[in-house]
Design a protein around this motif. Sequence first.
Motif, PDB file in Angstrom:
ATOM      1  N   GLU A  16       0.861  -1.062   0.056  1.00  0.00           N
ATOM      2  CA  GLU A  16      -0.045  -0.195  -0.118  1.00  0.00           C
ATOM      3  C   GLU A  16       0.729   1.404  -0.154  1.00  0.00           C
ATOM      4  O   GLU A  16       0.454   2.324  -0.223  1.00  0.00           O
ATOM      5  CB  GLU A  16      -0.841  -0.005   1.434  1.00  0.00           C
ATOM      6  N   GLY A  45      -2.467  -4.507 -12.891  1.00  0.00           N
ATOM      7  CA  GLY A  45      -3.069  -4.071 -11.470  1.00  0.00           C
ATOM      8  C   GLY A  45      -3.381  -5.157 -10.817  1.00  0.00           C
ATOM      9  O   GLY A  45      -3.108  -5.240  -9.440  1.00  0.00           O
ATOM     10  N   ARG A  51      -4.615  -3.306  -7.765  1.00  0.00           N
ATOM     11  CA  ARG A  51      -4.612  -2.106  -8.216  1.00  0.00           C
ATOM     12  C   ARG A  51      -5.820  -1.969  -9.406  1.00  0.00           C
ATOM     13  O   ARG A  51      -5.774  -2.740 -10.471  1.00  0.00           O
ATOM     14  CB  ARG A  51      -3.461  -1.510  -8.544  1.00  0.00           C
ATOM     15  N   ASP A  52      -6.615  -0.924  -9.643  1.00  0.00           N
ATOM     16  CA  ASP A  52      -7.335  -0.473 -10.635  1.00  0.00           C
ATOM     17  C   ASP A  52      -6.468  -0.457 -11.846  1.00  0.00           C
ATOM     18  O   ASP A  52      -5.548   0.067 -11.766  1.00  0.00           O
ATOM     19  CB  ASP A  52      -8.449   0.615 -10.205  1.00  0.00           C
ATOM     20  N   THR A  55      -5.242   3.130 -12.340  1.00  0.00           N
ATOM     21  CA  THR A  55      -4.140   3.322 -11.586  1.00  0.00           C
ATOM     22  C   THR A  55      -2.754   2.857 -12.318  1.00  0.00           C
ATOM     23  O   THR A  55      -1.854   3.737 -12.565  1.00  0.00           O
ATOM     24  CB  THR A  55      -3.769   2.350 -10.317  1.00  0.00           C
TER      25      THR A  55
END
Length: 125
Positions: A16, A45, A51-52, A55
């Motif tokens: 993160e 991702g 992750r999207d 992103t």
Amino acid sequence: TVCQFYSLKPTDIRGESRKGPVARARQVTMYLGREIARLSSASIGQQLGDRDHSTVLHGYDTVSDKMKSDPVFRGQVQQIEGQLLNKMWISDEKYVDKQWRKYELPEFQHYSPWLFTKLSTAFAF
């Protein structure tokens, strides 16, 4: 390869943290995943901590823009790219052009399980 260059653990890149060095390494991984493997943003991702896709697109664009304006950074990314490609090098040169980027065989233009396995090993996903 990206982790080694930035002295990080694979868990750092999938984690993160938004700290500069970790975020930069993550974005470089996104960039190389698209440039070398032509993987989808969603695929990248998912491998980088779920992750999207947007992103991943942002990370790719950030690295691409910085490479245009910062020759030192461009050299670093090219060095990582060379190391990565050496790890996954295919002995038959017909698979890779002289720039080591665009694959001549149709199966490399889209998701390839073989290539994904090689990249996963090289990126240390």
